[in-house]
Design an enzyme around this catalytic site. Sequence first.
Site: not given
Length: 173
Positions: A127, A149
């Site tokens: 991330d 995402d």
Amino acid sequence: MDRQSIKDKIIPLVLTVLVVFADQLSKTLIIKTIPPFTIGWSFFGDLIRIIHVSNEGIAFSMGDNLPVSMRSVLFSVAPLIVVGLVFVVYFRNNEFSWLQRWCICGVLGGGLGNLYDRIFRAEGVIDFIDVKFFGIFGLNRWPTFNLADSAVVICGIILAVSFIRQESRNHTR
């Protein structure tokens, strides 16, 4: 199934491939340019930061403290089965609209991008997008996320809205 129907189902899969490619490319760039757990760049003060973190859990790091064997089943095998089922439904259903097909493919691309990380990256899902959240819901910063995402959320919202609008139109007829 006629030739046009097959074409209408195959062409949106380009989005799946593009999302997986962009997601994996961006994660590779993050890994190569930003040391883990550090901030690489900040934009608009500290509104948006590009950082390098890894997530062994699912959304918002839920489940990252589970035993490794349980995590691999819950976060790799189960999503792989779900992705397979979505592909089956996608190809068998002839009622999805053009927009719904593209959105499903965007969600699949995001799911496959993160699934790739869960299976092939020892550190878990990479991330890197970190956004200031100004204390809303008690969060100073939104949980860090990635392009996969983003594809899942954006395409998922558009897909949900399209189903709601479609259902609303069906009830007014």
